[in-house]
Design a protein around this motif. Structure first.
Motif: not given
Length: 217
Positions: A141-142, A145-146, A148-149, A170, A173, A177
């Motif tokens: 999950l991290l 998220i990272t 995406y960022l 989009y 990520p 995951f």
């Protein structure tokens, strides 16, 4: 590929011999490799910025010669040459980094090939009971998220590139995951660390440009 993989494996083992913790070794290893790639990243950013600056002239040429593709290509290449810029300048650093990234994955996926014992690789780190096994949720999950960022703060130079970045922003990520849930946790830890480093680095690179925009306002 061994020319890249073997030095990276030796570097990770050398770091471990100093710090004595496999998880911290992966984080340190990732930071060192990313630091070594900073010149390529800066070159890529400069090339993308230059392409962004000349986009209005490029659009004019495309509009002027839209009915003659051959002539348009000739004029575009002349324009690139006059402005000392390459349309592929932003891609070259990525192509150079690609075998390095593959090498990193090879090392972290098969650490025992580089002198690590099974006990070291299977040791717990933070909430992860075994870095050689997959972490089902938190690290993947991290990683997503990272990813995406780090994609969200990347600059774009034209509409086509913006569309490509949006797709990557989009879709990647989600893919990371899913993959992260099957990869060894050590690989996911590398990916999270790499993304955080890249995001901070891009913010610092963009900062002078943000200040310039504020001044011109």
């Amino acid at each position: 590929m061994n020319v890249i993989v073997q030095p990276l494996g030796a570097l990770l083992k050398m770091i471990f011999d100093v710090v004595g913790n496999y998880g911290i070794s992966i984080i340190t290893f990732t930071i060192i490799v990313k630091l070594a790639m900073i010149p390529l990243t800066i070159k890529q950013s400069k090339s993308m910025k230059k392409m962004q600056e000349i986009q209005p002239q490029i659009k004019e040429l495309q509009e002027k010669y839209k009915d003659d593709k051959e002539q348009m290509n000739i004029k575009m290449m002349e324009f690139y040459k006059e402005n000392n810029v390459s349309p592929f300048g932003g891609c070259l650093p990525l192509l150079i980094q690609f075998p390095v990234i593959i090498g990193l994955f090879t090392v972290l996926r098969n650490p025992m090939d580089f002198g690590f014992t099974q006990e070291v690789v299977q040791a717990a780190f933070l909430w992860v009971p075994n870095l050689s096994q997959s972490d089902p949720w938190i690290l993947p999950l991290l990683a997503g998220i990272t990813t995406y960022l780090s994609s969200a703060i990347m600059p774009n130079t034209n509409n086509q590139q913006k569309t490509q970045l949006n797709v990557m922003k989009y879709i990647m990520p989600v893919m990371i995951f899913i993959w992260g849930r099957s990869f060894p946790a050590g690989l996911a830890l590398y990916w999270v660390t790499s993304n955080i480093f890249q995001a901070v680095q891009q913010i610092l690179i963009n900062k002078p440009n943000l200040k310039q925009v504020e001044i011109t306002r």
